[in-house]
Design a protein around this motif. Sequence first.
Motif, PDB file in Angstrom:
ATOM      1  N   PRO A  39       0.835  -1.211   0.000  1.00 54.74           N
ATOM      2  CA  PRO A  39       0.000   0.000   0.000  1.00 54.74           C
ATOM      3  C   PRO A  39       0.861   1.249   0.000  1.00 54.74           C
ATOM      4  O   PRO A  39       1.876   1.329   0.698  1.00 54.74           O
ATOM      5  CB  PRO A  39      -0.800  -0.135   1.301  1.00 54.74           C
ATOM      6  CG  PRO A  39      -0.808  -1.595   1.600  1.00 54.74           C
ATOM      7  CD  PRO A  39       0.522  -2.107   1.133  1.00 54.74           C
ATOM      8  N   GLN A  40       0.457   2.221  -0.802  1.00 52.54           N
ATOM      9  CA  GLN A  40       1.234   3.451  -0.951  1.00 52.54           C
ATOM     10  C   GLN A  40       0.278   4.624  -1.092  1.00 52.54           C
ATOM     11  O   GLN A  40      -0.690   4.570  -1.854  1.00 52.54           O
ATOM     12  CB  GLN A  40       2.128   3.355  -2.192  1.00 52.54           C
ATOM     13  CG  GLN A  40       3.000   4.561  -2.443  1.00 52.54           C
ATOM     14  CD  GLN A  40       4.200   4.602  -1.516  1.00 52.54           C
ATOM     15  OE1 GLN A  40       4.830   3.587  -1.276  1.00 52.54           O
ATOM     16  NE2 GLN A  40       4.513   5.780  -0.996  1.00 52.54           N
ATOM     17  N   ARG A  41       0.559   5.695  -0.352  1.00 53.24           N
ATOM     18  CA  ARG A  41      -0.218   6.922  -0.499  1.00 53.24           C
ATOM     19  C   ARG A  41       0.374   7.730  -1.653  1.00 53.24           C
ATOM     20  O   ARG A  41       1.560   8.060  -1.652  1.00 53.24           O
ATOM     21  CB  ARG A  41      -0.177   7.740   0.789  1.00 53.24           C
ATOM     22  CG  ARG A  41      -1.161   8.927   0.798  1.00 53.24           C
ATOM     23  CD  ARG A  41      -1.022   9.713   2.093  1.00 53.24           C
ATOM     24  NE  ARG A  41      -1.333   8.892   3.241  1.00 53.24           N
ATOM     25  CZ  ARG A  41      -2.555   8.718   3.722  1.00 53.24           C
ATOM     26  NH1 ARG A  41      -3.582   9.321   3.135  1.00 53.24           N
ATOM     27  NH2 ARG A  41      -2.757   7.959   4.782  1.00 53.24           N
ATOM     28  N   LEU A  42      -0.443   8.034  -2.642  1.00 49.03           N
ATOM     29  CA  LEU A  42       0.042   8.740  -3.822  1.00 49.03           C
ATOM     30  C   LEU A  42       0.183  10.239  -3.545  1.00 49.03           C
ATOM     31  O   LEU A  42      -0.514  10.789  -2.684  1.00 49.03           O
ATOM     32  CB  LEU A  42      -0.921   8.527  -4.987  1.00 49.03           C
ATOM     33  CG  LEU A  42      -1.069   7.084  -5.489  1.00 49.03           C
ATOM     34  CD1 LEU A  42      -2.086   7.025  -6.614  1.00 49.03           C
ATOM     35  CD2 LEU A  42       0.269   6.533  -5.951  1.00 49.03           C
ATOM     36  N   PRO A  43       1.076  10.903  -4.273  1.00 49.75           N
ATOM     37  CA  PRO A  43       1.185  12.366  -4.136  1.00 49.75           C
ATOM     38  C   PRO A  43      -0.141  13.042  -4.463  1.00 49.75           C
ATOM     39  O   PRO A  43      -0.946  12.537  -5.253  1.00 49.75           O
ATOM     40  CB  PRO A  43       2.269  12.729  -5.160  1.00 49.75           C
ATOM     41  CG  PRO A  43       3.042  11.467  -5.370  1.00 49.75           C
ATOM     42  CD  PRO A  43       2.069  10.354  -5.211  1.00 49.75           C
ATOM     43  N   ALA A  44      -0.364  14.189  -3.868  1.00 51.89           N
ATOM     44  CA  ALA A  44      -1.642  14.890  -4.031  1.00 51.89           C
ATOM     45  C   ALA A  44      -1.919  15.265  -5.482  1.00 51.89           C
ATOM     46  O   ALA A  44      -3.080  15.414  -5.879  1.00 51.89           O
ATOM     47  CB  ALA A  44      -1.658  16.139  -3.152  1.00 51.89           C
ATOM     48  N   VAL A  45      -0.867  15.414  -6.295  1.00 49.61           N
ATOM     49  CA  VAL A  45      -1.070  15.826  -7.688  1.00 49.61           C
ATOM     50  C   VAL A  45      -1.626  14.683  -8.540  1.00 49.61           C
ATOM     51  O   VAL A  45      -2.088  14.909  -9.653  1.00 49.61           O
ATOM     52  CB  VAL A  45       0.253  16.331  -8.303  1.00 49.61           C
ATOM     53  CG1 VAL A  45       0.705  17.601  -7.604  1.00 49.61           C
ATOM     54  CG2 VAL A  45       1.332  15.260  -8.226  1.00 49.61           C
ATOM     55  N   ILE A  46      -1.552  13.454  -8.031  1.00 52.71           N
ATOM     56  CA  ILE A  46      -2.076  12.301  -8.771  1.00 52.71           C
ATOM     57  C   ILE A  46      -3.478  11.998  -8.265  1.00 52.71           C
ATOM     58  O   ILE A  46      -3.671  11.675  -7.094  1.00 52.71           O
ATOM     59  CB  ILE A  46      -1.173  11.065  -8.603  1.00 52.71           C
ATOM     60  CG1 ILE A  46       0.236  11.362  -9.125  1.00 52.71           C
ATOM     61  CG2 ILE A  46      -1.772   9.868  -9.331  1.00 52.71           C
ATOM     62  CD1 ILE A  46       1.202  10.213  -8.968  1.00 52.71           C
ATOM     63  N   GLN A  47      -4.453  12.135  -9.138  1.00 52.93           N
ATOM     64  CA  GLN A  47      -5.845  11.909  -8.776  1.00 52.93           C
ATOM     65  C   GLN A  47      -6.315  10.561  -9.328  1.00 52.93           C
ATOM     66  O   GLN A  47      -6.034  10.223 -10.478  1.00 52.93           O
ATOM     67  CB  GLN A  47      -6.732  13.031  -9.333  1.00 52.93           C
ATOM     68  CG  GLN A  47      -6.370  14.422  -8.819  1.00 52.93           C
ATOM     69  CD  GLN A  47      -6.630  14.558  -7.329  1.00 52.93           C
ATOM     70  OE1 GLN A  47      -7.671  14.138  -6.828  1.00 52.93           O
ATOM     71  NE2 GLN A  47      -5.674  15.148  -6.620  1.00 52.93           N
ATOM     72  N   THR A  48      -7.011   9.792  -8.498  1.00 54.40           N
ATOM     73  CA  THR A  48      -7.553   8.505  -8.927  1.00 54.40           C
ATOM     74  C   THR A  48      -8.992   8.378  -8.438  1.00 54.40           C
ATOM     75  O   THR A  48      -9.458   9.172  -7.615  1.00 54.40           O
ATOM     76  CB  THR A  48      -6.740   7.320  -8.359  1.00 54.40           C
ATOM     77  OG1 THR A  48      -7.036   7.162  -6.973  1.00 54.40           O
ATOM     78  CG2 THR A  48      -5.252   7.536  -8.542  1.00 54.40           C
TER      79      THR A  48
END
Length: 395
Positions: free
Chosen positions: A134-143
């Motif tokens: 599990p990884q928290r993505l950077p805020a600039v990457i939206q999913t």
Amino acid sequence: MSEFHFLQPLDVLYLRGNRLFGDSTASGEAIMPPWPSMAAGAIRSQLLASHGVDSGQFAQGNAALSGGLAQSLGTPDQPGDFRISHFLLAKSQACEGATPTSRPAEQVQVYLPLPADVVVLAENGSKQVHYLQPQRLPAVIQTSAPCQQIPVLRTAKQAKPAGGLWLNSAGIQAWLNGQAIDSSHLVESKSLWKIDSRLGIALDAQGRTTEEGQLYTVETVALAEDLGFLTGAAGAENLLPANGVLRLGGDGRGAQHTRIEWQSPQPDWAAIAQSKRFRLLLTTPGLFKQGWLLPGMTAENGGYRWKTHEFSARLVTASTARAETISGWDIASNQPKPALRAVSTGSVYWFDQFEGEVSTLQKLVEQSLFSIDAYPDRKRRAEGFNSILIGAWRS
């Protein structure tokens, strides 16, 4: 408690799903692993036969059961305590001194499809095994992911994932403990079974004559030598004979069943209790009221929390394979069973912030997710869906 039997086919198996035949010369695909309902029907029929009860009369509600058999099987509309607790592809390795009809010292190698958090990359003829984390993505990457973290594969370079692989017993134990998995833990599906296509033609139900233009091809599964299915039956202790022959799969092909001694592999429960986090693996398809969410999950603080009256844990993320549709044929009512969307075998859920006793997780593994919610009904519970394993989650 579960009583374990090894089901070894004596012929090829017809393991069809729920797809209808289309045009002339259509092909029926086999599904592997098969649904646990196949074993449920075979063993319950054997229970009736071994006690002198006509299965057709029982299906029509015209057979009165008594004693332990009544408590185990109940009625076609209201099943009793019987439940398929384990259903695994397995290889029988009889110890010295064992006989075909009495094998108390049986050794069994079990196999599971690769969990969804395990990726095998083929590099220069070798296989490298990696865990998704599990990884928290950077805020600039939206999913559109419903969880704040997503499972991520981190490798030094790109490579093609290898398919058609299963874990052996040692690999399953490594997964449960969160340890490294290597190539010695992997088994190719082609070494476990082969697909054998069979040609057939439809028959007129009344005249028993062939129908014009109704040729079809069906895939059958030919298991490798000594391969079969390890099947755990709860709620039927000492009701089944120690060995015998039963009908298994489509067309009622013969299979030998033998009672064996087997212990389900266990994770490092102490590590789970200390870290307060774990992974959950579906070992049979999951039938859940809320789609991919496990029974008892509720939205909380932008995510999900799994709550029962005995424990709670925060859902970090999940890796689920493509959903499948579960149906089947209801022999008692002579009609198709309701089709239900299911979370596929091998799907993995990550949890942290666990609150409660680890013994409650152990009980959940033994009793399946039906112990939390009876959805959709007791019939599906008896058929062995919603079975799980719980493993340690290490960084």
